[in-house]
Design a protein around this motif. Structure first.
Motif, mmCIF file in Angstrom:
data_model
loop_
_atom_site.group_PDB
_atom_site.id
_atom_site.type_symbol
_atom_site.label_atom_id
_atom_site.label_comp_id
_atom_site.label_asym_id
_atom_site.label_seq_id
_atom_site.Cartn_x
_atom_site.Cartn_y
_atom_site.Cartn_z
ATOM 1 N N PRO A 273 34.255 19.084 19.652
ATOM 2 C CA PRO A 273 33.044 18.300 19.953
ATOM 3 C C PRO A 273 33.343 16.823 20.238
ATOM 4 O O PRO A 273 32.751 16.221 21.131
ATOM 5 N N ARG A 274 34.220 16.228 19.435
ATOM 6 C CA ARG A 274 34.595 14.827 19.643
ATOM 7 C C ARG A 274 36.037 14.642 19.173
ATOM 8 O O ARG A 274 36.367 14.956 18.031
ATOM 9 N N ALA B 191 44.072 15.227 13.286
ATOM 10 C CA ALA B 191 43.945 14.841 14.689
ATOM 11 C C ALA B 191 44.786 15.718 15.612
ATOM 12 O O ALA B 191 44.405 15.963 16.772
ATOM 13 N N GLN B 192 45.926 16.201 15.135
ATOM 14 C CA GLN B 192 46.804 17.018 15.977
ATOM 15 C C GLN B 192 46.570 18.516 15.804
ATOM 16 O O GLN B 192 47.257 19.320 16.444
ATOM 17 N N HIS B 193 45.623 18.897 14.949
ATOM 18 C CA HIS B 193 45.333 20.321 14.805
ATOM 19 C C HIS B 193 44.720 20.886 16.077
ATOM 20 O O HIS B 193 43.922 20.210 16.736
ATOM 21 N N ARG B 194 45.073 22.111 16.383
ATOM 22 C CA ARG B 194 44.392 22.848 17.459
ATOM 23 C C ARG B 194 43.479 23.852 16.762
ATOM 24 O O ARG B 194 43.904 24.933 16.379
ATOM 25 N N GLU C 114 36.880 5.430 23.931
ATOM 26 C CA GLU C 114 35.577 4.883 23.558
ATOM 27 C C GLU C 114 34.602 5.955 23.087
ATOM 28 O O GLU C 114 33.622 5.643 22.413
ATOM 29 N N ASP C 115 34.861 7.219 23.428
ATOM 30 C CA ASP C 115 33.975 8.296 22.977
ATOM 31 C C ASP C 115 34.578 9.091 21.834
ATOM 32 O O ASP C 115 34.020 10.105 21.411
ATOM 33 N N CYS C 116 35.722 8.644 21.299
ATOM 34 C CA CYS C 116 36.391 9.351 20.208
ATOM 35 C C CYS C 116 35.923 8.836 18.850
ATOM 36 O O CYS C 116 35.502 7.686 18.722
ATOM 37 N N PHE C 117 36.032 9.703 17.834
ATOM 38 C CA PHE C 117 36.026 9.192 16.472
ATOM 39 C C PHE C 117 37.328 8.417 16.308
ATOM 40 O O PHE C 117 38.416 8.952 16.555
ATOM 41 N N LEU C 118 37.208 7.171 15.886
ATOM 42 C CA LEU C 118 38.348 6.278 15.938
ATOM 43 C C LEU C 118 38.656 5.673 14.579
ATOM 44 O O LEU C 118 37.754 5.253 13.845
ATOM 45 N N SER C 119 39.959 5.642 14.241
ATOM 46 C CA SER C 119 40.449 4.913 13.079
ATOM 47 C C SER C 119 41.325 3.782 13.599
ATOM 48 O O SER C 119 42.278 4.028 14.347
ATOM 49 N N VAL C 120 40.990 2.554 13.210
ATOM 50 C CA VAL C 120 41.693 1.383 13.736
ATOM 51 C C VAL C 120 42.366 0.632 12.598
ATOM 52 O O VAL C 120 41.739 0.336 11.573
#
Length: 375
Positions: A263-264, A236-239, A286-292
């Motif tokens: 892309p997302r 998630a923190q990769h550029r 709401e438009d992210c790939f999300l881990s909850v």
């Protein structure tokens, strides 16, 4: 010469079950625009072109379109396979492809036979499965990835000695000591220790590494480009980026980083389910790939469905009760306190099977404990 270093495309990979082919084609196809804008002469792909040894037809079509766009933009292309690829399948039409500017360096027997482009020798070290590679290279002492790569680089340097004044680029798919891993790489611990010392790659102008998915600099001439898009939440923190490598008559002149579009985005949330669903601060996710991760004392019913009502791209859900224990849950020490070995064993059978041991099964358990006691 200007070289664009990329790797680990993994075309065909999904993200927690979501299809990524459109995102992959968008990002990878955009490399053609970068080739034009930066005047790139050669694009190198250091392994894992595909995510599977037998890629889907759609994956092959996307790769073909992307490579065609890059070639039409004016760059020649050099590819070596990674541990996810089938070297034989990628290289099957190598001699024909080379005539069109696509060089597929897939054979162990040819790893010291470079492609020469405008005075630069490009050597491709395909992923070397240690045991088969050890026999192919005639290695009699030592095992593991470091041993076979050391022999491969010895042969590369020996070839370079016969080419005075030639600049050199090596493509290698390996786990070099000092590299930082993520959750989306497949282990290459086969036939011995997977780590390879950076010193193995001494003696060449630039080493384009593949395998690790985060962009990294191990030395000025020794770098991972990383994957073009994220394949796990640990990234998630990769550029995400590629390296633009400039070579001149003296060797490596400079390396610049070019970040790629996302892309997302990836994001994570932790909290009680009702708070996660109601908090207006999460609107931008709401438009992210999300881990909850939900922390309710009792696991919520229909967790994934309820999350996706607000977050359509919530692809991963986990339940971790606040404090680490669910309501009513006993620790192991509490659960077995005051019980005999036979009772604990019978309880284990009941938990696993849903029914207590039969009379004959209990007799076998009793006999086993008696024998252990005698021992």
């Amino acid at each position: 010469m200007r070289v664009l270093h990329t790797s680990d495309w993994h075309v065909g990979r999904t993200f927690h079950g979501r299809d990524l082919l459109a995102d992959q084609e968008s990002v990878l196809g955009g490399l053609a625009d970068l080739v034009r804008a930066e005047g790139v002469d050669v694009v190198v792909v250091a392994g894992d072109l595909y995510d599977r040894a037998v890629p889907s037809a759609e994956s092959v079509e996307i790769c073909a379109r992307v490579l065609t766009r890059i070639r039409e933009a004016g760059a020649r292309i050099v590819i070596t396979p990674g541990n996810h690829d089938s070297a034989q399948r990628i290289g099957v039409f190598g001699e024909f492809a080379a005539a069109g500017g696509l060089h597929l360096l897939t054979r162990i027997s040819g790893l010291a036979s470079p492609v020469l482009i405008d005075g630069v020798a490009f050597y491709g070290l395909p992923y070397l499965d240690p045991e088969p590679a050890r026999h192919s290279l005639g290695i009699t002492a030592g095992r593991g990835h470091a041993v076979v790569l050391a022999e491969a680089m010895r042969r590369v340097r020996a070839d370079l000695e016969q080419r005075p004044g030639t600049r050199s680029v090596v493509l290698a798919h390996a786990f070099v000591v000092g590299g930082q891993t993520s959750d989306s790489e497949r282990s290459i611990r086969v036939g011995g220790v997977e780590h390879v010392p950076a010193s193995v790659f001494d003696g060449v102008d630039y080493v384009a590494l593949g395998h690790l998915h985060g962009p990294q600099v191990l030395a000025e001439h020794l770098r991972y480009s990383g994957s073009p898009i994220a394949y796990s939440f640990s990234e998630a923190q990769h550029r995400k980026s590629v390296w633009l490598v400039d070579l001149d008559d003296s060797g490596l002149r400079q390396v610049r980083r070019h970040e790629l579009p996302v892309p997302r985005r990836l994001a994570t949330i932790t909290g009680r389910l009702h708070e996660v669903l109601a908090d207006p601060a999460h609107t931008e996710l709401e438009d992210c790939f999300l881990s909850v991760t939900v922390t309710d004392e009792v696991r919520p019913l229909d967790l994934q469905r309820r999350l996706q009502e607000r977050f359509p791209h919530a692809v991963h859900a986990d339940w971790r009760p606040e404090g680490g224990r669910a309501r009513g849950e006993m620790r192991y020490a509490e659960a077995v306190r005051g019980r005999t070995d036979q009772q604990i064993a019978a309880g284990f059978v009941a938990d696993c099977r849903g029914s207590t041991p039969t009379g004959s099964e209990q007799a076998l358990l009793d006999k086993a404990f008696q024998e252990v006691g005698r021992e």
